[in-house]
Design a protein around this motif. Structure first.
Motif, PDB file in Angstrom:
ATOM      1  N   LYS A   1      50.360 -41.855  11.734  1.00  0.00           N
ATOM      2  CA  LYS A   1      51.343 -41.036  12.204  1.00  0.00           C
ATOM      3  C   LYS A   1      52.699 -41.465  11.388  1.00  0.00           C
ATOM      4  O   LYS A   1      52.992 -42.551  11.208  1.00  0.00           O
ATOM      5  CB  LYS A   1      51.739 -41.551  13.635  1.00  0.00           C
TER       6      LYS A   1
ATOM      7  N   ALA B   1      42.797 -32.883  23.178  1.00  0.00           N
ATOM      8  CA  ALA B   1      43.841 -33.717  23.646  1.00  0.00           C
ATOM      9  C   ALA B   1      43.468 -34.443  24.904  1.00  0.00           C
ATOM     10  O   ALA B   1      42.455 -34.198  25.537  1.00  0.00           O
ATOM     11  CB  ALA B   1      45.005 -32.816  24.165  1.00  0.00           C
TER      12      ALA B   1
ATOM     13  N   ILE C   1      47.825 -37.697  24.144  1.00  0.00           N
ATOM     14  CA  ILE C   1      47.166 -38.111  23.010  1.00  0.00           C
ATOM     15  C   ILE C   1      46.601 -36.897  22.437  1.00  0.00           C
ATOM     16  O   ILE C   1      45.714 -36.194  22.695  1.00  0.00           O
ATOM     17  CB  ILE C   1      46.217 -39.227  23.072  1.00  0.00           C
ATOM     18  N   SER C   2      47.127 -36.402  21.097  1.00  0.00           N
ATOM     19  CA  SER C   2      46.827 -35.191  20.700  1.00  0.00           C
ATOM     20  C   SER C   2      46.962 -35.315  19.131  1.00  0.00           C
ATOM     21  O   SER C   2      47.630 -36.005  18.540  1.00  0.00           O
ATOM     22  CB  SER C   2      47.858 -34.054  21.014  1.00  0.00           C
ATOM     23  N   GLY C   3      46.095 -34.486  18.430  1.00  0.00           N
ATOM     24  CA  GLY C   3      46.075 -34.485  16.890  1.00  0.00           C
ATOM     25  C   GLY C   3      47.337 -33.746  16.308  1.00  0.00           C
ATOM     26  O   GLY C   3      47.290 -33.715  15.252  1.00  0.00           O
TER      27      GLY C   3
ATOM     28  N   ASP D   1      56.061 -32.516  18.723  1.00  0.00           N
ATOM     29  CA  ASP D   1      55.844 -33.558  19.832  1.00  0.00           C
ATOM     30  C   ASP D   1      56.519 -33.228  20.901  1.00  0.00           C
ATOM     31  O   ASP D   1      56.137 -33.396  22.159  1.00  0.00           O
ATOM     32  CB  ASP D   1      56.420 -34.955  18.833  1.00  0.00           C
TER      33      ASP D   1
ATOM     34  N   THR E   1      50.537 -39.040  18.466  1.00  0.00           N
ATOM     35  CA  THR E   1      50.078 -37.873  17.581  1.00  0.00           C
ATOM     36  C   THR E   1      49.814 -38.391  16.418  1.00  0.00           C
ATOM     37  O   THR E   1      50.094 -39.183  15.975  1.00  0.00           O
ATOM     38  CB  THR E   1      51.194 -36.679  17.933  1.00  0.00           C
TER      39      THR E   1
ATOM     40  N   ASP F   1      47.155 -39.197  14.380  1.00  0.00           N
ATOM     41  CA  ASP F   1      47.001 -40.267  13.618  1.00  0.00           C
ATOM     42  C   ASP F   1      45.063 -40.120  13.690  1.00  0.00           C
ATOM     43  O   ASP F   1      44.584 -40.123  14.738  1.00  0.00           O
ATOM     44  CB  ASP F   1      47.244 -41.457  14.529  1.00  0.00           C
TER      45      ASP F   1
ATOM     46  N   THR G   1      43.638 -40.081  17.457  1.00  0.00           N
ATOM     47  CA  THR G   1      43.768 -38.832  18.244  1.00  0.00           C
ATOM     48  C   THR G   1      42.778 -37.922  17.765  1.00  0.00           C
ATOM     49  O   THR G   1      42.019 -37.744  16.701  1.00  0.00           O
ATOM     50  CB  THR G   1      45.237 -38.070  17.751  1.00  0.00           C
TER      51      THR G   1
ATOM     52  N   ASP H   1      42.690 -31.863  15.185  1.00  0.00           N
ATOM     53  CA  ASP H   1      43.407 -30.823  15.581  1.00  0.00           C
ATOM     54  C   ASP H   1      43.496 -29.746  14.258  1.00  0.00           C
ATOM     55  O   ASP H   1      43.261 -30.268  13.207  1.00  0.00           O
ATOM     56  CB  ASP H   1      44.907 -31.284  15.655  1.00  0.00           C
TER      57      ASP H   1
ATOM     58  N   SER I   1      47.160 -26.550  20.014  1.00  0.00           N
ATOM     59  CA  SER I   1      47.541 -27.775  20.191  1.00  0.00           C
ATOM     60  C   SER I   1      48.239 -27.904  21.783  1.00  0.00           C
ATOM     61  O   SER I   1      47.839 -28.641  22.581  1.00  0.00           O
ATOM     62  CB  SER I   1      48.664 -28.724  19.303  1.00  0.00           C
TER      63      SER I   1
END
Ligand code: FAD
Ligand code: FES
Ligand code: FES
Lengths: 763, 158, 330
Positions: A233, A451, A464-466, A475, A497, A499, A503, A506, A518
């Motif tokens: 990130k 997520a 927690i999301s890509g 974000d 997000t 990482d 995560t 995505d 997302s």
């Protein structure tokens, strides 16, 4: 809008504070103990064989810790698609553009790294080169890739309906050729990478448009498992399409770090960020458009030649974008579109929200010419040709939510179209443009987003999301979506997000997919978590979970908000009952997975479509040719605004990109041997605050069935529409069609002179 | 390597450094003082991301040698907020959405602060002039101008 | 990209500065505001062994009325000071206008008058990074024997792109140079050589110390116009400065028209003076003056816009500069 308590609210983006205090860390701001500094040796030729590289002298320079050349890399060619693998991330055989990477050095400080470059001896064998796409396609042109005969990188061909017959039967046909040179993304943040390769794998921080999209090629090129490539990130200073792919810089920093066993930082200069990252395609478009007596478009026949530079990059997508936008912006049954993306010995060209500007920008100019010939108001002509929900495009995409006509009417109203068009003093002009963009196209197994949502013991939730935030506010967008779904306020949501070590995958910030994909995944994960929470609350309240709502930090039965439980309390109760609340969700495009850019350009192309109309007003200095932008209005159908402030930001960003940048000022120029003449902000005319009027954004809603809370994307239709608006405003002001973009003062003056000559010849 | 002693006053603190004479103020701020809020977007004086205040005026730190500004007062973006409390210009930029990717933002804020300190109620055209040396790729400048105008109290054109 | 390594010296007086420069014998350079020179250093157009900063020489920072009623301006005066100076605005408006057109405000805050006048000539094939330049043979200005801008060009025609010099030439300014062979005052026109490789007459050890402008009488008007693409930042692609003095009848007593950024030095148009003096301004007179300026301007293809466009624009700018001057906007 009162249906919701968090989404739809105009709030400062949650990521704003660290960015105004200077606390936010961008890649170049990082440092690690023992870190080395890298510099890159680049090709002084547009096209040359690398015969030999002697690094021995440089290696002896005190302070130098590692040097790499193409020989240090495994023979691996990278490509976005299996059929476009043509790029070694550090070439070993030959260089294909001026400035391409040849070797890199890591040393204990930047001065030494730079001095070491001068000590590397490279023997090149210069090869004939070609800088123009049309010349590259001619027989006998220098071959840039051995296995790509004729320098054809990509060919897209679509032929639906009966174009020739329809044009023959048309009441009017307008035919023109438009051209434009390259543009640059000019992300304000120059490219920078910090890589740390150790026994556990690679940690890497760099600007990106999707960390998972970088991890895969890096793992291939380094020959290690994807799980050992941890793209971290980081705050990112702009994308605009140009951060879409893995960069040779990522690979070089990783390889240097692997060799030196120390962290390595590589920061590009502005010149490198102009020349050695990605650029926007130069293109020519030959366009024929037919209309009937009532102004209905009968057919479009378009041939586009795009200069792709030295490598394929995202070529198949780039070469398709224009036709997809056009068939989704206007309804007509007969459509032929051919795009040839040629290889040339120039820097590789990448993704861009709108390209090539000559295709749909040219079409918009032609529509105004046709309207004039028909004696019709261009607004009326556009309304007549607008698409609608349920409309099926020539290549068989069904348009879902659509408020295109509303954007036309609202933009026109706000800009005073009716009063001004035809009534402005000499030298002034007003013009309109329309655009459509897609969200969420098929990307195979990498096309979806996942997520997780976790409740913490104090009642906060972590998402927690890509999803990646390049500066557009993703974000903040997912925080708002999660907050609404969970019934919390935005400040109770923490986001983790972008990482790849933690995560879920995505699809990345491509095809304007972040909100629908997302955001959709986050909404689903939050719903899952909420349902678990409601289950617990139902037990506590002795109610049916179906009757409960979570809102404003409380859970209560519909209709009796006074008998409530604090969400924090429910979350703790869950834990005390041995239940950790963990929600999961994912989202996949609703597009036709069988659709393929080159082989099968048919079927549902995307999950959602957004629409926009821009109106611009200009004043042309008839003696100098300078165009002054007086007014810019832009109405965008975003589906539903998760955060109206952020949607306005995107509309304004798009308006800047398409109008002053893309239509009036920005272009690259080259020397005969392929050197970029203006890789700096003095000679590349990035608009200043004094060159742009206030941009007036209008949000139009259409409540999309696919997107979360009805949302689509933030404003990119305007990055298409504003090209037409500004170009048409100039056309309206000077009475001549500008066929070359950008419409710089020189171009305007030439047009005016030609017009004068013609009228003299007539009289 | 030949180094010279240089003392700088940055954000109210005296910093005594030994640096090579060819180091720019920008390099020293970022690399020696670890104040990375000051950005490096071009190094040739064209982008404005390296803007700092030198005795209250906005200047480009990439065009100054650190050794030249000995004895002057330097303020970087890190010197603006009062603890948790943002400086009014920072707060205005947050509230009005004048920040997107944020790379231009520190320089933009310092240019705005330098202007407002000298001239508390500038007109929109004065504001646009004052930030004309700060490039921004994200905002189209509109919300930045609106943020500053909110502090100036003067009207914004539409 | 890092600057090349050099030593840094900060002389306390002009005298000291001169003697360091003299000893340096060409290997020591003056760093004034640094807004041009730092960029040149970074791209290694210069690699001096030492630079001397003149920023601390406050003795060179002033705008004063001279004993003859004219104006004297110290070389270290900033462009910001110039644009805000009531002394300049009063009678030397063309200079204030030109200053306001330079770069962007933070540049003008540190950029100096001396640095602007001593600005090196520029060319799109010369003002590039070292990496870029090394990919082709050295041009005249780099000590080689080709010109990349003009096919078979025989000499360097890099452009003097300072905004102030045309205005100062129009005002009849002189400059005081302090140096190895003592002090001298020469007309600004003689300061420039017309040679793109070495645009001014300064020798190693010389410092431009002061600009002297003759008194302006009540009826003097000035106007500066600049060709640029953006509303700021850009160096002039062409510039026109004019200074006109009218008499009680409204006829022109004195006039000077000077072109900038079309040649290696500011270019005076004496034909314009001949045409204008003794006349009252009419549209057709303006047209003939503009034509003379156009005839004189011979820009070549060495900047980011077309040379023929720049030349055409000289005609437009001349009319606008004179218009601005006589309308009293100046
Ligand atoms: C983004 C940008 C935009 C710009 N736009 C313009 C513009 O529009 N118009 C314009 O005219 N300029 C422009 N410039 C160039 C420059 O800022 C100005 O010309 C400025 O006035 C130079 O002054 P300085 O004090 O910074 O000179 P410096 O950079 O310090 O010096 C310039 C040269 O003059 C020499 N020198 C300086 N002072 C003396 C002296 N007293 N005696 C002898 N030699 C001396 C130096 O050795 C050096 O060779 C721009 C620069 C930048 C970075
Ligand atoms: S880094 Fe100083 S102006 Fe760009
Ligand atoms: S906010 Fe991204 S450059 Fe200004």
């Amino acid at each position: 809008m009162s249906e919701y308590s968090v989404v739809g609210k105009r709030i400062p983006r949650t990521d704003s504070v660290p960015r105004v205090t200077g606390e936010a860390k961008y890649s170049a701001d990082l440092s690690l103990p023992g870190m080395l500094y890298a510099k890159v040796l680049r090709s002084p030729y547009a096209h040359a064989k690398i015969l030999n590289i002697d690094t021995s002298k440089a290696e002896r320079l005190p302070g130098v810790r590692a040097i790499i050349t193409g020989k240090d890399a495994i023979p691996y060619k990278w490509g976005v698609f299996a059929y476009t693998r043509d790029m070694q991330l550090l070439p070993s055989d030959k260089v294909r553009y001026f400035g391409e990477e040849v070797a890199a050095v890591a040393a204990i400080d930047e001065d030494i790294a730079r001095e070491a470059l001068d000590l590397i001896q490279v023997d090149f064998e210069p090869l004939p080169w070609v800088l123009d796409a049309e010349e590259a396609l001619l027989e006998g042109a220098p071959q840039i890739h051995q296995d790509k005969p004729g320098n054809i990188s990509v060919r897209i061909f679509v032929d639906e309906g009966e174009v020739d017959r329809a044009l023959e039967e048309s009441y009017l046909v307008q035919e023109d050729r438009f051209s434009s040179p390259e543009e640059n993304y000019c992300q304000l943040e120059p490219y920078a990478v910090l890589a740390n390769f150790d026994s556990t794998g690679l940690d890497i921080w760099c600007p990106n448009a999707g960390p998972h999209m970088k991890a895969r090629p890096l793992s291939n090129a380094l020959g290690i498992p994807t799980s050992e490539v941890r793209v971290r990130k980081i705050t990112i200073g702009g994308h605009g399409g140009g951060r879409s792919e893995v960069s040779p810089a990522d690979f070089m920093a990783a390889l240097l770090s692997r060799k030196a066993r120390r962290p390595v930082k590589l920061v590009y200069t502005r010149e490198e960020n102009f020349n050695c990252v990605r650029q926007v395609h130069a293109a020519t478009t030959h366009s024929r458009v037919g209309v009937d007596r009532e102004g209905r478009i009968t057919a479009v026949d378009m041939k586009v030649i795009m200069d792709g530079g030295a490598y394929a990059s995202t070529g198949p997508i780039a070469a398709s974008v224009a036709y997809i936008m056009i068939e989704e912006a206007y309804k007509f049954a007969n459509f032929r579109y051919e795009a040839i993306r040629a290889y040339t010995n120039k820097p590789p060209r990448g993704m861009y929200p709108h390209h090539p500007r000559t295709a749909y920008g040219g079409l918009e100019l032609q529509l105004d010419v046709l309207a004039e010939k028909l004696g019709m108001d261009p607004l009326e002509l556009r309304i007549k040709n607008a698409v609608y929900e349920g409309y099926v495009t020539p290549t068989k995409t069904v348009i879902t939510s659509c408020a295109e006509v509303e954007t036309m009417i609202k933009a026109a109203e706000k800009a005073g179209w009716k009063e001004k068009r035809g009534a402005l003093p000499p030298g002034r002009g007003i013009g309109m443009g329309v655009g459509s963009v897609i969200s969420g196209f098929p990307m195979g197994i990498r096309g979806g987003s996942g997520a997780f949502v976790r409740f913490n013991e104090d009642g906060d939730a972590t998402v927690i999301s890509g999803v990646v935030d390049n500066g557009q506010g993703n974000d903040s967008m997912i925080a708002q979506i999660a907050a609404e779904e969970l019934g919390l306020s935005v400040d109770k949501i923490k986001v983790v997000t972008a990482d790849t070590s933690m995560t879920p995958a995505d699809q990345g910030a491509y095809s304007q997919a972040s909100t629908v994909m997302s955001g959709g995944a986050v909404k689903a994960a939050a719903a899952d978590a909420k349902n678990q929470l409601l289950q617990v609350a139902a037990e506590m309240l002795e109610a049916n979970p179906k009757d409960l709502v979570a809102r404003d930090g409380r859970i209560y039965a519909k209709g009796s908000p006074d008998r409530f439980l604090d969400i924090a309390k429910v979350a703790r109760t869950a834990l005390s009952r041995d239940h950790a609340i963990l929600g999961r969700g994912d989202r996949w495009p609703s597009a036709d997975a069988k659709r393929e850019w080159v082989k099968n350009p048919r079927g549902q192309v995307a999950s959602a479509f957004s629409f926009g109309t821009a109106v611009a007003e200009v004043e042309v200095d008839r003696e100098t040719g300078r165009v002054k932008l007086l007014n810019m209005v832009a109405a965008h159908d975003c589906g539903y605004p998760i955060n109206p402030l952020a949607v306005e930001q995107q509309i304004q960003r798009s308006a800047l990109e398409a109008g002053p940048e893309g239509t009036l000022l920005e272009k690259h120029a080259w020397t005969a041997n392929g050197q970029n003449l203006n890789a700096n902000f003095l000679d590349y005319w990035f608009p200043l605050s004094t060159d742009v009027p206030n941009i007036d954004p209008i949000i139009v809603t259409s409540n999309d069935p696919f997107g979360p809370f009805g949302a689509k994307e933030g404003g990119l239709s305007i990055s298409v529409a504003m090209v037409g608006a500004v170009a048409n405003a100039v056309q309206n002001a000077i009475g001549v069609t500008p066929k070359q973009l950008p419409i710089t003062p020189e171009v305007v003056l030439r047009l005016l002179e030609e017009k004068e000559k013609q009228s003299e010849a007539k009289s | 390597m030949n180094k010279i002693p240089v003392s700088l006053n940055v954000n109210g603190r005296e910093e005594n450094l030994e640096i090579p004479p060819h180091k720019t103020l920008l390099e020293v701020i970022r690399d020696d003082l670890n104040l990375t809020g000051t950005k490096c977007g071009c190094e040739d004086g064209t982008c404005g991301t390296c803007t700092v205040l030198l005795d209250g005026a906005a200047v480009r730190s990439c065009l100054l040698l650190a050794a030249e500004v000995q004895g002057h007062e330097i303020v970087t973006i890190e010197g603006l907020a009062d603890g948790e409390r943002l400086h009014p210009v920072q707060q205005a930029i947050v509230n009005h959405g004048g920040v997107q990717c944020g790379f231009c933002t520190p320089g933009m804020i310092l240019s705005a602060k330098a202007l407002l300190d000298k001239q508390p109620s500038p007109t929109e055209s004065v504001v646009r002039q004052a930030i004309s040396g700060n490039l921004c790729r994200c905002t189209g400048y509109t919300k930045i101008v609106e943020s500053i105008m909110a502090l100036s109290g003067q009207p914004v054109s539409s | 990209m890092q600057l090349p390594r050099f030593d840094f010296l900060q002389p306390r007086s002009l005298q000291e500065a001169c003697s360091i420069l003299r000893e340096g014998n060409g290997k020591v350079s003056v760093l004034a505001g640094g807004t041009a020179f730092m960029v040149a250093l970074r791209s290694r157009l210069h690699t001096p062994s030492a630079v001397i900063s003149t920023k601390a020489l406050s003795e060179l920072s002033y705008i004063r009325e001279a004993s003859d009623g004219g104006l004297v301006i110290g070389a270290m005066t900033t462009l910001e000071a110039l644009e805000n100076s009531p002394l300049v605005a009063n009678g030397y408006a063309v200079l204030g206008q030109a200053a306001r057109f330079v770069g962007v405000p933070p540049i003008r805050h540190v950029a100096t008058v001396g640095g602007n006048l001593c600005l090196d000539t520029r060319c799109i094939f010369y003002n590039q990074s070292e990496f870029w330049r090394k990919a082709r043979p050295d041009c005249f200005k780099l000590g080689g024997d080709v010109c990349h801008a003009i096919d078979k060009g025989r000499r360097c025609l890099a452009v003097y792109q300072g905004d102030l010099a045309p205005a100062l030439v129009a005002l009849g300014a002189r400059v005081r140079i302090v140096g190895v062979s003592g002090e001298k005052v020469i007309p600004l026109t003689q300061f420039y050589t017309g040679n793109g490789e070495k645009p001014n007459v300064l020798e190693p050890g010389d410092i431009l110390a002061e600009v002297q402008i003759p008194p302006s009488s009540g009826n003097t008007w000035g106007g500066y116009e600049k060709l640029r693409v953006r509303e700021g930042m850009d160096f002039p692609l062409a510039g026109v400065a004019v200074s006109i003095k009218t008499n009680a009848n409204g006829a022109i007593d004195q006039a000077r028209l000077v072109l900038g950024a079309v040649a290696p030095s500011p270019l005076e148009v004496p034909e314009a003076t001949e045409l204008l003096v003794g006349q009252k301004l009419t549209d057709s007179l303006l047209e003939s003056v503009a034509q003379k300026a156009y005839d004189r301007a011979r820009p070549v293809a060495n900047l980011a816009v077309d040379a023929s466009y720049r030349r055409k624009m000289v005609r437009v700018l001349v009319k606008r500069a004179i218009g601005r001057a006589v309308s009293g906007n100046g």
